[in-house]
Design a protein around this motif. Structure first.
Motif, PDB file in Angstrom:
ATOM      1  N   ALA A   5       0.780  -1.147   0.308  1.00 48.46           N
ATOM      2  CA  ALA A   5       0.039   0.033   0.014  1.00 48.46           C
ATOM      3  C   ALA A   5       0.772   1.280   0.346  1.00 48.46           C
ATOM      4  O   ALA A   5       2.271   1.596   0.142  1.00 48.46           O
ATOM      5  N   LYS A  59      -9.418   0.939   5.699  1.00 42.24           N
ATOM      6  CA  LYS A  59      -7.629   1.647   5.302  1.00 42.24           C
ATOM      7  C   LYS A  59      -8.292   2.881   4.454  1.00 42.24           C
ATOM      8  O   LYS A  59      -5.982   3.488   4.279  1.00 42.24           O
ATOM      9  N   PHE A  63      -3.992   4.978   3.906  1.00 40.98           N
ATOM     10  CA  PHE A  63      -3.213   4.082   2.462  1.00 40.98           C
ATOM     11  C   PHE A  63      -4.230   5.026   1.459  1.00 40.98           C
ATOM     12  O   PHE A  63      -5.249   4.665   1.580  1.00 40.98           O
ATOM     13  N   TYR A  66      -4.520   0.113  -1.524  1.00 38.81           N
ATOM     14  CA  TYR A  66      -3.684  -0.299  -0.420  1.00 38.81           C
ATOM     15  C   TYR A  66      -4.590  -2.505  -1.231  1.00 38.81           C
ATOM     16  O   TYR A  66      -5.147  -2.881  -1.415  1.00 38.81           O
TER      17      TYR A  66
END
Length: 320
Positions: A5, A59, A63, A66
């Motif tokens: 990521a 996430k 990020f 990812y």
């Protein structure tokens, strides 16, 4: 088993400036648990020692791009040294700043799982690798991690995580963490055991007692979430200790004893810059729970992409 990521600028700020400094106070080693939708830092979930802390991020909060895959329903978990992780993130930020460009990261700070053969070793070892890409060069930092958990171990970790999500029936909001921290710093000079009482009336009572001295503080009429009750009018003029004892006897409050050091350590979570904090006691006095709440910047709406809470082990069965 693959994970890759890019840390976003917001993700770098969350980790470097707020969460990693706080998580390091909880303990040097933690589990990093990655799923399709979340990244989680978990302290002490698989043992009964010390504070359990659970920091969970969607996430998107950390990020871009990812990607995760494993034969265990795309779940990967391993232990990592929080100090080394914090050092790597800070170093990467510094390198990115020296390379110039707008922001800390412009999809240049990549994080991934790799296996490498360290010097003087015959077996490849797992690492979490940071790759900081510049215009003409790249800097790679390898953080050693444990062997990823087996399927059975991941199931055990997930089970412990599910149990740790249970909320106390009554939560009270603490208005000023700094005030509480200053008081607890004084309590540390008095004794090692802290009595904590929380009532459905919105009262939080904390106290350290020794044979020589008793020192305590009471916060009254706090915001209550969950089960609540009206305080009896005949108790209003009684001492804090008497009111606390009566509320416990009525079943309108619980009291537990915890380590002063554990309580003080949990307050280090103020480094994550929460907007408010809630305290509650689990059913049957199983633990003392502290929940930190974060708002979407510029609003009073809860940021559901970030969560953090701690569970402090009790020193006695409690009263409930």
């Amino acid at each position: 088993m693959k994970f890759k990521a890019f840390l976003t600028e917001n993700g770098v700020t969350l980790l470097e400036k707020r969460f990693l400094p706080a998580l390091e106070k909880m303990g040097k080693i933690c589990h990093l648990y990655l799923t399709r939708d979340h990244a989680m830092f978990l302290h002490n979930l698989l043992n009964g020692d010390g504070i359990q802390s659970i920091a969970q991020f969607r996430k998107e909060a950390l990020f871009d791009d990812y990607r995760i895959s494993s034969q265990n329903e795309d779940r990967i978990a391993f232990t990592i040294d929080v100090t080394l992780l914090q050092r790597a993130v800070r170093s990467s930020v510094s390198i990115c700043s020296e390379l110039g460009g707008s922001g800390v990261t412009a999809n240049r700070l990549q994080i991934k799982l790799v296996k490498k053969l360290p010097p003087n070793c015959t077996q490849p070892m797992p690492f979490l690798t940071f790759e900081t890409k510049g215009y003409k060069s790249a800097v790679i930092q390898d953080i050693p991690i444990s062997k990823p958990l087996s399927r059975a171990q991941v199931l055990e970790l997930q089970g412990a995580l599910d149990m740790a999500q249970d909320l106390p029936q009554t939560l009270v909001q603490v208005p000023d963490l700094n005030q509480l921290q200053n008081f607890v710093d004084r309590l540390k000079q008095v004794g090692d055991v802290l009595s904590v009482s929380i009532s459905k009336y919105g009262d939080l009572h904390i106290q350290v007692s020794t044979t020589m001295i008793t020192l305590g503080a009471e916060f009254r009429k706090l915001l209550v979430i969950g089960e609540k009750a009206d305080a009896p009018s005949q108790d209003q003029n009684l001492s804090a200790q008497t009111r606390s004892s009566r509320s416990v006897a009525r079943g309108d409050a619980q009291t537990v004893q915890v380590s002063v050091k554990h309580f003080a350590k949990s307050l280090q979570c103020h480094l994550t810059k929460p907007d408010c904090a809630f305290y509650g006691i689990a059913p049957l006095g199983a633990c003392l729970t502290v929940i930190f709440q974060f708002f979407i910047p510029g609003s009073r709406q809860t940021d559901k992409s970030i969560s953090l809470h701690c569970r402090l082990p009790v020193l006695d069965p409690g009263t409930g």
